[in-house]
Write a protein that holds these residues in place. Structure first.
Motif, PDB file in Angstrom:
ATOM      1  N   VAL A  84      26.606  -5.200  41.949  1.00  0.00           N
ATOM      2  CA  VAL A  84      26.405  -5.248  43.400  1.00  0.00           C
ATOM      3  C   VAL A  84      27.579  -4.606  44.146  1.00  0.00           C
ATOM      4  O   VAL A  84      27.391  -3.805  45.074  1.00  0.00           O
ATOM      5  CB  VAL A  84      26.190  -6.711  43.859  1.00  0.00           C
ATOM      6  N   SER A 127      15.416  -9.118  41.075  1.00  0.00           N
ATOM      7  CA  SER A 127      16.653  -9.907  41.145  1.00  0.00           C
ATOM      8  C   SER A 127      16.673 -10.878  42.310  1.00  0.00           C
ATOM      9  O   SER A 127      16.135 -10.596  43.385  1.00  0.00           O
ATOM     10  CB  SER A 127      17.818  -8.925  41.296  1.00  0.00           C
ATOM     11  N   LEU A 178      14.791 -12.600  38.524  1.00  0.00           N
ATOM     12  CA  LEU A 178      15.762 -13.365  37.741  1.00  0.00           C
ATOM     13  C   LEU A 178      17.012 -13.677  38.544  1.00  0.00           C
ATOM     14  O   LEU A 178      17.600 -12.788  39.174  1.00  0.00           O
ATOM     15  CB  LEU A 178      16.139 -12.580  36.457  1.00  0.00           C
ATOM     16  N   PHE A 179      17.391 -14.939  38.511  1.00  0.00           N
ATOM     17  CA  PHE A 179      18.659 -15.353  39.100  1.00  0.00           C
ATOM     18  C   PHE A 179      19.760 -14.997  38.100  1.00  0.00           C
ATOM     19  O   PHE A 179      19.488 -14.580  36.978  1.00  0.00           O
ATOM     20  CB  PHE A 179      18.603 -16.845  39.455  1.00  0.00           C
ATOM     21  N   ASN A 180      21.019 -15.150  38.524  1.00  0.00           N
ATOM     22  CA  ASN A 180      22.147 -14.706  37.682  1.00  0.00           C
ATOM     23  C   ASN A 180      22.043 -15.297  36.286  1.00  0.00           C
ATOM     24  O   ASN A 180      21.807 -16.493  36.129  1.00  0.00           O
ATOM     25  CB  ASN A 180      23.471 -15.148  38.297  1.00  0.00           C
ATOM     26  N   PHE A 190      31.620  -8.583  36.017  1.00  0.00           N
ATOM     27  CA  PHE A 190      30.916  -9.673  36.706  1.00  0.00           C
ATOM     28  C   PHE A 190      31.797 -10.931  36.718  1.00  0.00           C
ATOM     29  O   PHE A 190      32.575 -11.157  35.790  1.00  0.00           O
ATOM     30  CB  PHE A 190      29.572  -9.952  36.024  1.00  0.00           C
ATOM     31  N   VAL A 191      31.643 -11.739  37.755  1.00  0.00           N
ATOM     32  CA  VAL A 191      32.651 -12.776  38.003  1.00  0.00           C
ATOM     33  C   VAL A 191      32.782 -13.786  36.854  1.00  0.00           C
ATOM     34  O   VAL A 191      33.895 -14.205  36.526  1.00  0.00           O
ATOM     35  CB  VAL A 191      32.416 -13.468  39.373  1.00  0.00           C
ATOM     36  N   LYS A 194      34.564 -12.164  33.958  1.00  0.00           N
ATOM     37  CA  LYS A 194      35.929 -11.837  34.389  1.00  0.00           C
ATOM     38  C   LYS A 194      36.782 -13.104  34.310  1.00  0.00           C
ATOM     39  O   LYS A 194      37.921 -13.078  33.845  1.00  0.00           O
ATOM     40  CB  LYS A 194      35.879 -11.283  35.827  1.00  0.00           C
ATOM     41  N   VAL A 211      42.753 -12.229  39.452  1.00  0.00           N
ATOM     42  CA  VAL A 211      42.617 -11.857  40.864  1.00  0.00           C
ATOM     43  C   VAL A 211      41.138 -11.780  41.235  1.00  0.00           C
ATOM     44  O   VAL A 211      40.367 -11.041  40.611  1.00  0.00           O
ATOM     45  CB  VAL A 211      43.301 -10.498  41.152  1.00  0.00           C
ATOM     46  N   LEU A 212      40.748 -12.570  42.224  1.00  0.00           N
ATOM     47  CA  LEU A 212      39.342 -12.691  42.602  1.00  0.00           C
ATOM     48  C   LEU A 212      39.118 -12.452  44.087  1.00  0.00           C
ATOM     49  O   LEU A 212      40.075 -12.375  44.865  1.00  0.00           O
ATOM     50  CB  LEU A 212      38.834 -14.093  42.262  1.00  0.00           C
ATOM     51  N   ALA A 217      31.265 -18.514  47.085  1.00  0.00           N
ATOM     52  CA  ALA A 217      29.866 -18.113  46.840  1.00  0.00           C
ATOM     53  C   ALA A 217      29.257 -19.027  45.786  1.00  0.00           C
ATOM     54  O   ALA A 217      29.929 -19.436  44.835  1.00  0.00           O
ATOM     55  CB  ALA A 217      29.814 -16.665  46.368  1.00  0.00           C
ATOM     56  N   ARG A 281      33.144  -8.584  49.517  1.00  0.00           N
ATOM     57  CA  ARG A 281      32.105  -7.583  49.775  1.00  0.00           C
ATOM     58  C   ARG A 281      31.841  -7.435  51.269  1.00  0.00           C
ATOM     59  O   ARG A 281      32.007  -8.399  52.019  1.00  0.00           O
ATOM     60  CB  ARG A 281      30.821  -7.988  49.043  1.00  0.00           C
ATOM     61  N   GLU A 284      28.031 -10.670  52.103  1.00  0.00           N
ATOM     62  CA  GLU A 284      27.987 -11.556  50.928  1.00  0.00           C
ATOM     63  C   GLU A 284      26.654 -12.302  50.858  1.00  0.00           C
ATOM     64  O   GLU A 284      25.987 -12.519  51.873  1.00  0.00           O
ATOM     65  CB  GLU A 284      29.158 -12.556  51.032  1.00  0.00           C
ATOM     66  N   LEU A 288      22.621 -18.992  46.299  1.00  0.00           N
ATOM     67  CA  LEU A 288      21.348 -18.754  45.603  1.00  0.00           C
ATOM     68  C   LEU A 288      21.012 -19.971  44.757  1.00  0.00           C
ATOM     69  O   LEU A 288      21.872 -20.508  44.050  1.00  0.00           O
ATOM     70  CB  LEU A 288      21.445 -17.521  44.701  1.00  0.00           C
TER      71      LEU A 288
HETATM   72  O1  G4F Z   1      29.125 -11.828  39.148  1.00  0.00           O
HETATM   73  P1  G4F Z   1      28.777 -11.093  40.374  1.00  0.00           P
HETATM   74  O2  G4F Z   1      29.291  -9.721  40.499  1.00  0.00           O
HETATM   75  O3  G4F Z   1      27.189 -11.151  40.467  1.00  0.00           O
HETATM   76  P2  G4F Z   1      26.144 -10.942  41.663  1.00  0.00           P
HETATM   77  O4  G4F Z   1      26.700 -10.121  42.744  1.00  0.00           O
HETATM   78  O5  G4F Z   1      25.630 -12.282  42.030  1.00  0.00           O
HETATM   79  O6  G4F Z   1      25.001 -10.093  40.957  1.00  0.00           O
HETATM   80  C1  G4F Z   1      24.563 -10.359  39.639  1.00  0.00           C
HETATM   81  O7  G4F Z   1      23.443 -11.209  39.656  1.00  0.00           O
HETATM   82  C2  G4F Z   1      22.274 -10.662  40.269  1.00  0.00           C
HETATM   83  C3  G4F Z   1      21.187 -11.711  40.230  1.00  0.00           C
HETATM   84  O8  G4F Z   1      21.211 -12.424  41.427  1.00  0.00           O
HETATM   85  C4  G4F Z   1      21.866  -9.395  39.565  1.00  0.00           C
HETATM   86  F1  G4F Z   1      20.769  -8.878  40.139  1.00  0.00           F
HETATM   87  C5  G4F Z   1      23.017  -8.399  39.628  1.00  0.00           C
HETATM   88  O9  G4F Z   1      22.658  -7.215  38.903  1.00  0.00           O
HETATM   89  C6  G4F Z   1      24.223  -9.025  38.979  1.00  0.00           C
HETATM   90  O10 G4F Z   1      23.925  -9.240  37.617  1.00  0.00           O
HETATM   91  O11 G4F Z   1      29.273 -11.898  41.672  1.00  0.00           O
HETATM   92  C7  G4F Z   1      28.943 -13.259  41.877  1.00  0.00           C
HETATM   93  C8  G4F Z   1      29.715 -13.803  43.066  1.00  0.00           C
HETATM   94  C9  G4F Z   1      29.629 -12.917  44.326  1.00  0.00           C
HETATM   95  O12 G4F Z   1      29.413 -13.742  45.421  1.00  0.00           O
HETATM   96  C10 G4F Z   1      30.987 -12.283  44.434  1.00  0.00           C
HETATM   97  O13 G4F Z   1      31.410 -11.979  45.749  1.00  0.00           O
HETATM   98  O14 G4F Z   1      31.097 -13.843  42.726  1.00  0.00           O
HETATM   99  C11 G4F Z   1      31.860 -13.372  43.827  1.00  0.00           C
HETATM  100  N1  G4F Z   1      33.154 -12.885  43.340  1.00  0.00           N
HETATM  101  C12 G4F Z   1      34.371 -13.387  43.717  1.00  0.00           C
HETATM  102  N2  G4F Z   1      35.351 -12.703  43.136  1.00  0.00           N
HETATM  103  C13 G4F Z   1      33.372 -11.865  42.505  1.00  0.00           C
HETATM  104  C14 G4F Z   1      34.762 -11.743  42.364  1.00  0.00           C
HETATM  105  N3  G4F Z   1      32.503 -11.064  41.832  1.00  0.00           N
HETATM  106  C15 G4F Z   1      33.048 -10.125  41.005  1.00  0.00           C
HETATM  107  N4  G4F Z   1      32.192  -9.352  40.315  1.00  0.00           N
HETATM  108  N5  G4F Z   1      34.399  -9.955  40.863  1.00  0.00           N
HETATM  109  C16 G4F Z   1      35.301 -10.745  41.518  1.00  0.00           C
HETATM  110  O15 G4F Z   1      36.520 -10.566  41.373  1.00  0.00           O
END
Ligand code: G4F
Length: 328
Positions: A84, A127, A178-180, A190-191, A194, A211-212, A217, A281, A284, A288
């Motif tokens: 995303v 998604s 699909l949810f996460n 992905f968080v 990570k 670092v996040l 969320a 982002r 945001e 979910l």
């Molecule tokens: O792990 P994320 O990057 O996943 P996100 O954005 O929810 O999307 C994933 O799930 C979706 C299904 O709903 C898929 F369609 C999509 O392809 C992907 O697999 O982030 C999750 C949350 C966000 O709110 C983000 O802002 O974590 C927050 N976050 C906080 N710090 C971070 C970070 N995300 C990432 N990636 N990296 C950070 O440092």
């Protein structure tokens, strides 16, 4: 022998699905783009049973050729720009691959078709990001969409098009919302991964801090291995339909952090985590939480791995993975 054609074969879901279908006796074809793709070797080593087929979601003729060559019973369109955060910087590419890629894949399925008594069945990886700024809690198949990123917008396009091709041309086309879904095969960007991977590296003295961005969320996190089973179940039904696949629970990034640092044995996460605006982002998705009742009632699908088990599985994997890398 049933045959399946998977786009996005190198991703987390592609690998889980290939493994699952192979276990069910399928011949599995995986589409891969590019010339001398460095991931091809990884796939050949990990899953020698997958037959790699060249093709690109931005090139319709390559998709038609791939389906003509493989003549699959089932097509799983998992390929996408799936990160995303990246979709904000590469919005046009995301629209082309994640959005228009679905159109091209549906066209290829329509053109190649499959045997008249056994037409190709199509699965589209939709998604929960489509719900974005959520209109209701929990989210169901009927909840209106309000995407918050170019990725989410592209997925809405792909979802509607899947429904439209089903209604217009009678394709057996399903959209899985699909949810996460996570696990040890999740990409490090992905968080969840990570967090578990960096915590393991901090524990082993390889890394100093994590670092996040936004840790408030909330997400409905399940295990990817459970979710690919739902994809397959959708294509085994008498009629094509759309389904929410989720656990029905939500947790914040902060909760994920707390549990991870606890399991790794590092104590309070606050001593190791810093927030940086660069990981926030432009818009945001705050909350979910999916309602998987339809999948439960019609597919008989239920998630088997709990949130705590999921975190435990990822932590355990990353501690082992990082300490093995240290020894090499
Ligand atoms: O792990 P994320 O990057 O996943 P996100 O954005 O929810 O999307 C994933 O799930 C979706 C299904 O709903 C898929 F369609 C999509 O392809 C992907 O697999 O982030 C999750 C949350 C966000 O709110 C983000 O802002 O974590 C927050 N976050 C906080 N710090 C971070 C970070 N995300 C990432 N990636 N990296 C950070 O440092």
């Amino acid at each position: 022998m049933p045959t399946a054609f998977i786009t996005g074969i190198t991703g987390q879901d592609g690998r889980h699905l290939a493994e699952f279908l192979h276990g069910k006796g399928y011949k599995v074809y995986g589409m891969m783009k590019g010339q001398h793709n460095p991931r091809a070797e990884m796939i050949r080593e990990e899953f020698p049973f997958i037959e790699i087929v060249p093709g690109d979601l931005t090139d319709l003729s390559s998709l038609v050729a791939a389906l003509e060559q493989t003549q699959p019973d089932e097509v799983y369109n998992l390929g996408a720009i799936s990160f995303v955060a990246m979709s904000f910087n590469q919005a046009e590419l995301t629209a082309n691959v994640t959005g228009l890629g679905v159109l091209r894949m549906l066209e290829a399925v329509r053109m190649v078709g499959g045997a008249t008594n056994n037409p190709i069945r199509f699965y589209q990886a939709s998604s929960s990001e489509m719900f974005g700024k959520v209109r209701e809690v929990p989210q169901t198949e009927m909840t209106p969409f309000h995407p918050r990123s170019p990725y989410g917008v592209a997925k809405v396009f792909g979802h509607h098009l899947t429904v439209n091709y089903r209604e217009s041309y009678g394709l057996f086309a399903c959209s899985g919302i699909l949810f996460n879904h996570e696990g040890p095969r999740r990409g490090l960007e992905f968080v969840t991964r990570k967090i578990t991977n960096t915590a393991a590296r901090i524990k082993l003295g390889i890394e100093k801090e994590l670092v996040l961005g936004n840790i408030d969320a909330k997400r409905d996190w399940g295990f990817a291995g459970d979710y690919v089973k739902a994809m397959w179940l959708m294509l085994q039904q008498r009629e094509p339909d759309d389904y929410v696949i989720a656990t029905g629970e939500t947790h914040s990034v902060e909760e994920f952090l707390t549990l991870t640092f606890d399991k790794v044995g590092l104590g309070d996460w606050r001593a190791h985590v810093r927030q940086d605006p660069k990981f926030f982002r432009p818009a945001e998705v705050d909350l979910l939480i999916g309602d998987p009742s339809k999948a439960k009632n019609q597919l008989g699908w239920v998630p088997e791995v709990s949130f705590e088990q999921l975190v435990g599985m990822m932590v355990e994997h990353d501690l082992r993975y990082e300490s093995d890398r240290l020894k090499r």
